[in-house]
Design a protein around this motif. Structure first.
Motif, PDB file in Angstrom:
ATOM      1  N   PHE A  55       0.833  -1.207   0.000  1.00  0.00           N
ATOM      2  CA  PHE A  55       0.000   0.000   0.000  1.00  0.00           C
ATOM      3  C   PHE A  55       0.863   1.250   0.000  1.00  0.00           C
ATOM      4  O   PHE A  55       0.612   2.196  -0.764  1.00  0.00           O
ATOM      5  CB  PHE A  55      -0.927   0.002   1.221  1.00  0.00           C
ATOM      6  CG  PHE A  55      -1.676   1.288   1.373  1.00  0.00           C
ATOM      7  CD1 PHE A  55      -2.761   1.566   0.575  1.00  0.00           C
ATOM      8  CD2 PHE A  55      -1.278   2.232   2.309  1.00  0.00           C
ATOM      9  CE1 PHE A  55      -3.448   2.761   0.699  1.00  0.00           C
ATOM     10  CE2 PHE A  55      -1.952   3.420   2.447  1.00  0.00           C
ATOM     11  CZ  PHE A  55      -3.045   3.689   1.635  1.00  0.00           C
ATOM     12  N   ILE A  56       1.888   1.286   0.834  1.00  0.00           N
ATOM     13  CA  ILE A  56       2.740   2.471   0.913  1.00  0.00           C
ATOM     14  C   ILE A  56       3.467   2.700  -0.409  1.00  0.00           C
ATOM     15  O   ILE A  56       3.532   3.838  -0.901  1.00  0.00           O
ATOM     16  CB  ILE A  56       3.742   2.332   2.075  1.00  0.00           C
ATOM     17  CG1 ILE A  56       3.004   2.438   3.402  1.00  0.00           C
ATOM     18  CG2 ILE A  56       4.834   3.390   1.994  1.00  0.00           C
ATOM     19  CD1 ILE A  56       3.838   2.090   4.601  1.00  0.00           C
ATOM     20  N   PHE A  58       2.613   1.759  -3.482  1.00  0.00           N
ATOM     21  CA  PHE A  58       1.717   2.219  -4.541  1.00  0.00           C
ATOM     22  C   PHE A  58       1.116   3.582  -4.227  1.00  0.00           C
ATOM     23  O   PHE A  58       0.842   4.362  -5.134  1.00  0.00           O
ATOM     24  CB  PHE A  58       0.628   1.180  -4.815  1.00  0.00           C
ATOM     25  CG  PHE A  58       1.113   0.090  -5.716  1.00  0.00           C
ATOM     26  CD1 PHE A  58       1.107   0.256  -7.083  1.00  0.00           C
ATOM     27  CD2 PHE A  58       1.607  -1.091  -5.193  1.00  0.00           C
ATOM     28  CE1 PHE A  58       1.571  -0.739  -7.930  1.00  0.00           C
ATOM     29  CE2 PHE A  58       2.071  -2.092  -6.025  1.00  0.00           C
ATOM     30  CZ  PHE A  58       2.061  -1.902  -7.393  1.00  0.00           C
ATOM     31  N   ASP A  59       0.952   3.904  -2.964  1.00  0.00           N
ATOM     32  CA  ASP A  59       0.475   5.224  -2.599  1.00  0.00           C
ATOM     33  C   ASP A  59       1.506   6.283  -2.983  1.00  0.00           C
ATOM     34  O   ASP A  59       1.164   7.330  -3.539  1.00  0.00           O
ATOM     35  CB  ASP A  59       0.193   5.261  -1.097  1.00  0.00           C
ATOM     36  CG  ASP A  59      -0.555   6.510  -0.685  1.00  0.00           C
ATOM     37  OD1 ASP A  59      -1.471   6.916  -1.429  1.00  0.00           O
ATOM     38  OD2 ASP A  59      -0.220   7.080   0.374  1.00  0.00           O
ATOM     39  N   LEU A  60       2.764   6.011  -2.706  1.00  0.00           N
ATOM     40  CA  LEU A  60       3.815   6.944  -3.107  1.00  0.00           C
ATOM     41  C   LEU A  60       3.935   7.024  -4.622  1.00  0.00           C
ATOM     42  O   LEU A  60       4.195   8.099  -5.178  1.00  0.00           O
ATOM     43  CB  LEU A  60       5.156   6.527  -2.500  1.00  0.00           C
ATOM     44  CG  LEU A  60       5.290   6.765  -1.002  1.00  0.00           C
ATOM     45  CD1 LEU A  60       6.600   6.188  -0.509  1.00  0.00           C
ATOM     46  CD2 LEU A  60       5.199   8.237  -0.680  1.00  0.00           C
ATOM     47  N   GLU A  61       3.745   5.902  -5.279  1.00  0.00           N
ATOM     48  CA  GLU A  61       3.820   5.912  -6.734  1.00  0.00           C
ATOM     49  C   GLU A  61       2.727   6.794  -7.331  1.00  0.00           C
ATOM     50  O   GLU A  61       2.980   7.556  -8.258  1.00  0.00           O
ATOM     51  CB  GLU A  61       3.703   4.483  -7.274  1.00  0.00           C
ATOM     52  CG  GLU A  61       3.819   4.390  -8.761  1.00  0.00           C
ATOM     53  CD  GLU A  61       5.173   4.835  -9.279  1.00  0.00           C
ATOM     54  OE1 GLU A  61       5.225   5.259 -10.451  1.00  0.00           O
ATOM     55  OE2 GLU A  61       6.163   4.765  -8.544  1.00  0.00           O
ATOM     56  N   ILE A  62       1.535   6.710  -6.790  1.00  0.00           N
ATOM     57  CA  ILE A  62       0.453   7.571  -7.273  1.00  0.00           C
ATOM     58  C   ILE A  62       0.766   9.034  -6.997  1.00  0.00           C
ATOM     59  O   ILE A  62       0.490   9.914  -7.818  1.00  0.00           O
ATOM     60  CB  ILE A  62      -0.886   7.155  -6.621  1.00  0.00           C
ATOM     61  CG1 ILE A  62      -1.288   5.758  -7.089  1.00  0.00           C
ATOM     62  CG2 ILE A  62      -1.991   8.150  -6.923  1.00  0.00           C
ATOM     63  CD1 ILE A  62      -1.462   5.624  -8.584  1.00  0.00           C
ATOM     64  N   ALA A  63       1.386   9.314  -5.852  1.00  0.00           N
ATOM     65  CA  ALA A  63       1.763  10.698  -5.529  1.00  0.00           C
ATOM     66  C   ALA A  63       2.803  11.219  -6.523  1.00  0.00           C
ATOM     67  O   ALA A  63       2.824  12.422  -6.816  1.00  0.00           O
ATOM     68  CB  ALA A  63       2.303  10.769  -4.107  1.00  0.00           C
TER      69      ALA A  63
END
Length: 105
Positions: A55-56, A58-63
């Motif tokens: 989750f972390i 992919f969350d950073l990747e989206i950011a």
């Protein structure tokens, strides 16, 4: 790069050879909270942490995708390495899924 590897290995080896080796019962005990573990203590499954890490990441990747998408017209093909990185992440996620790392019993 080679010099950094040799220096790091040398420092690690010197520390391992010259470091104190005085094991004692307190140091070797499994818990440092002052009492032994209870029989009914809760154990967390490793998959919980795996899902959190995914989750972390992919969350950073989206950011990072938003500024990349906004500046894509100005940067052109130079910024396409970001899309390659995202592809590697997707391949890793598919691999984890196929191996059953994300399935809960």
């Amino acid at each position: 790069m080679g010099l950094a590897s040799v220096l790091g290995l040398a420092l690690f080896t010197i520390g391992w050879i010259l470091g104190p080796r005085r094991p004692d019962a307190e140091k070797l005990s499994p818990y440092e909270c002052g009492f032994e573990a209870f029989g009914d203590s809760v154990r967390f499954d490793v998959r919980y942490y795996l899902v959190a890490i995914i989750f972390i990441v992919f969350d950073l990747e989206i950011a990072f995708f938003f500024p990349w998408a906004v500046s894509l017209k100005a940067t052109g093909a130079f910024a396409c390495w970001h899309a390659d990185f995202a592809l590697v992440l997707v391949v890793a996620l598919v691999y984890d899924y196929k191996k059953g790392a994300l399935e809960w019993d």
